[in-house]
Design an enzyme around this catalytic site. Structure first.
Site: not given
Ligand code: FAD
Length: 636
Positions: A73, A260, A269, A350
């Protein structure tokens, strides 16, 4: 954006008129480029090749349709600059979450099972890029690319439900790569298609079949790290829920919060356990309930009430890299025919949000080179530079990621126990700030090579480092006095740009600018003359633009040499968008911002993927000729 060059046409200018019937579902027997995998890497390449209808490109994907949810993302500033070249950055900016600040949380010194805020910093340093760092679902990035592909002159649609089985590379022939593809949809299950391709690009992710067919492995850390990720709608009293936040608890682990798009959705995460060699996270039966419980424990004393889980996943990741990104195994006697890009050749955690970004830059690097070779503009030798340039970038990323991951995963040091292991939270925060340029994607620097000049004239434009991305700055377009970003003229169209930064001109182009334009227009040694096909527009291969340092009201567009006011298209219309002037305010003046020598001026050569290929004096004609000779083929 420029349109109507070849006649007025109503409607959306971003959609190229369909000149051929919509593509049939069947795969042709031969293609120029076969791309395997519709992740962000494959779609970047397909979107770039969609600009060239004469190149027969197909992209296959084993899934039955487009991605709808999840996965990566983070979109770094450098990637936003690339999206500008594809024409969808504004849409993306509107939809995305902007990462403006980052907060850091650690265990309270007085009550170790509580977390407290340790610091808060600006995410991207001022002036690093004209674009923000944003967060948007990978699936939406895919959608934007699919639009570019569909609307581009080559009208490319992915061919879904097709899985690459294997490939073979012949030593000679026009289409030396033979690929076997299995159809996996109900209607055609079990059918196998065979396609012959000039080039195959494996963008088929971390478990790439293309890589396997080349006999390559991802090499690196065998200790895999498992990750849990969930996108949730939640209610919490944690105050930084709308900021990117790293949270290290005393003994419950760490979590990275990424707000987001849309204002409500949040990604967590959560670092899970280390896996044994060859162990798969799927076998651990991790549930989303466990992810929620871990997140809740880490956030203590703040509450977390999860109302809806939009997407979640657990996946394993190691820091791994392939020895070569093409089928030559770095053998100089062979020319590359098969490439791998993205997760197929490098994987990493990530945490720094790099996976999708670096992967897309891989194929942005490869796309224009494939186009140049397939259209006979460059010799196939050019293709070797892809593996060399991009592998070095991934190596740097993996070195960085290893360090970053270590810092992220380590327990925070207990200040009441100076002997305790762990990372000082202040040290972690400082490290994060120091690495900001790297994570923004703007630190990539290609060393001198066939494509990248030596820095002997670098002092003429210190702020455009050779080998690094062209760092855009504002200018005023002469003809319509519009404030624009110079870098935004570099579109994903495969063209080189020559930006002429003029020496003092006083209302008309100086003698040196005129002489340079004359050379570029008339001399048999001119790269513009040599490499432009006979009936093509003068800027179709090398696009020349000028930036004057004086105010835009001092110049008259009609005083420009023909190269800077070229006649183009079927009517010979004049292109008024080649000439720019610096802003007069020093803080936004491109000569001052980028350290361009005002007395001597310079030429900045910019590659199709927006990297500075060379800096030359205004009269270094022979050097310019020999630079382009290294990789371009004359057009007769
Ligand atoms: P991918 O996005 O993996 O795309 C490869 C494509 O190739 C897939 O669509 C796949 O179906 C297709 N494919 C594979 N084999 C074949 C075949 N034989 N034939 C035809 N098609 C094939 N990164 C993050 O930063 N954050 C995350 O939370 C995150 N979550 C992830 C979750 C999952 C489940 C996965 C798989 C990856 C995740 N990543 C995450 C990694 C990130 O998505 C990748 O770094 C990024 O997508 C790289 O893009 P890519 O195009 O190289 O590979």
């Amino acid at each position: 954006m420029q349109y109507h060059l070849n006649g007025f046409r109503a409607g959306d200018p971003q959609i190229t008129e369909i000149s051929e019937p919509p593509r049939s579902e069947a795969l042709p027997e031969t293609v120029d480029v076969l791309i395997v995998g519709c992740g962000p890497t494959g779609l970047t390449l397909a979107a770039q090749l969609a600009a060239f209808p004469d190149i027969k490109t197909r992209i296959i994907e084993q899934k039955s349709g487009r991605l709808l949810l999840g996965q990566a993302d983070g979109v770094a500033c450098r990637t936003m600059e690339m999206f500008e070249a594809f024409g969808f950055v504004e849409r993306l900016m509107k939809e995305a979450y902007w990462v403006n600040e980052v907060s850091f949380w650690k265990p309270s010194e007085t009550q170790r099972d509580h977390i407290v805020r340790n610091g808060r910093v600006q995410d991207v340093e001022d002036g690093l890029s004209e674009f923000p760092h944003v967060i948007l679902n990978q699936a939406r990035v895919h959608d934007f690319y699919l639009d570019v592909m569909r609307n581009g002159p080559a009208h490319i649609e992915p061919l879904y439900s097709r899985r690459l089985l294997d490939l073979k590379i012949a030593l000679e022939g026009d289409h030396p790569v033979t690929v076997r593809i299995e159809r996996v949809d109900e209607a055609h299950k079990g059918e196998v298609e065979t396609v012959s391709a000039r080039f195959v690009v494996g963008t088929d992710g971390a478990r790439s079949k293309v890589r396997e067919a080349l006999g390559y492995e991802l090499k690196g850390d065998s200790a895999n790290q498992a990750w849990g990720v969930m996108d949730v709608l939640c209610v919490t009293d944690f105050p930084d829920i709308r900021l990117k936040a790293t949270i290290h608890s005393a003994d419950q682990g760490s979590v990275l919060i990424i707000p987001r798009e849309g204002g409500y959705l949040v990604r967590f995460y959560i670092e899970l356990d280390k896996l044994a060699a060859n162990e798969r996270i799927a076998n651990r039966n991790v549930t989303v309930e466990r992810l929620v419980a871990v997140a809740r424990n880490i956030l203590h004393p703040y509450t977390l009430e999860v109302k809806e889980i939009a997407w979640w996943s657990v996946y394993e990741i190691g820091q791994r890299l392939c020895d070569s990104y093409d089928d030559t195994r770095n053998d100089v006697a062979r020319l590359p025919r098969v490439f791998i890009a993205g997760d197929a050749c490098h994987t990493h955690s990530p945490k720094a949000g790099q996976g999708m970004n670096v992967s897309m830059q891989d194929s942005f690097n490869l796309g224009w080179k494939l186009m140049s070779v397939l259209r006979g503009r460059s010799s196939p030798e050019l293709l070797r530079s892809y593996s060399i340039e991009r592998r070095a970038v991934a190596q740097d990323l993996i070195d960085f990621d290893r360090e970053f991951a270590k810092m992220f995963s380590a327990a925070p040091r207990d200040p009441s126990n100076p002997q305790s292991d762990g990372v000082d939270p202040v040290e972690f925060q400082n490290y994060f700030v120091r690495q900001g340029r790297f994570t923004a994607g703007v630190e990539t620097r290609y060393p001198p090579s066939l494509l990248t000049g030596e820095p002997q004239h670098q002092q003429l434009a210190k702020g455009f480092p050779i080998g690094m991305r062209f760092h855009s700055a504002p200018v005023i377009r002469l003809a319509d006095a519009k404030r624009v970003h110079l870098g935004h003229v570099v579109k994903a169209d495969g063209r080189f740009r020559l930006f002429i930064f003029a020496d003092p001109c006083r209302g008309v182009p100086s003698a040196r600018v005129r002489a340079l334009c004359q050379f570029l227009t008339d001399s048999p040694q001119s790269p513009v003359k040599r490499y432009t096909p006979p009936n093509a527009d003068v800027d179709s291969i090398i696009d020349v633009r000028v930036v004057f340092q004086e105010g835009h009201r001092e110049f008259n567009p009609e005083d420009m040499p023909p190269l800077l006011l070229p006649r183009k298209g079927r009517y010979g219309l004049k292109d008024y968008e080649k000439v720019f002037c610096a802003e007069l305010n020093s803080a936004t003046n491109i000569f001052d911002m980028r350290g361009v020598d005002r007395e001597r001026g310079c030429v900045t050569v910019v590659r199709a993927d927006q990297y500075v290929a060379h800096i030359l004096p205004l009269d270094a004609y022979a050097e310019m000729t020999s630079f382009f000779e290294r990789f371009m083929l004359p057009q007769t």
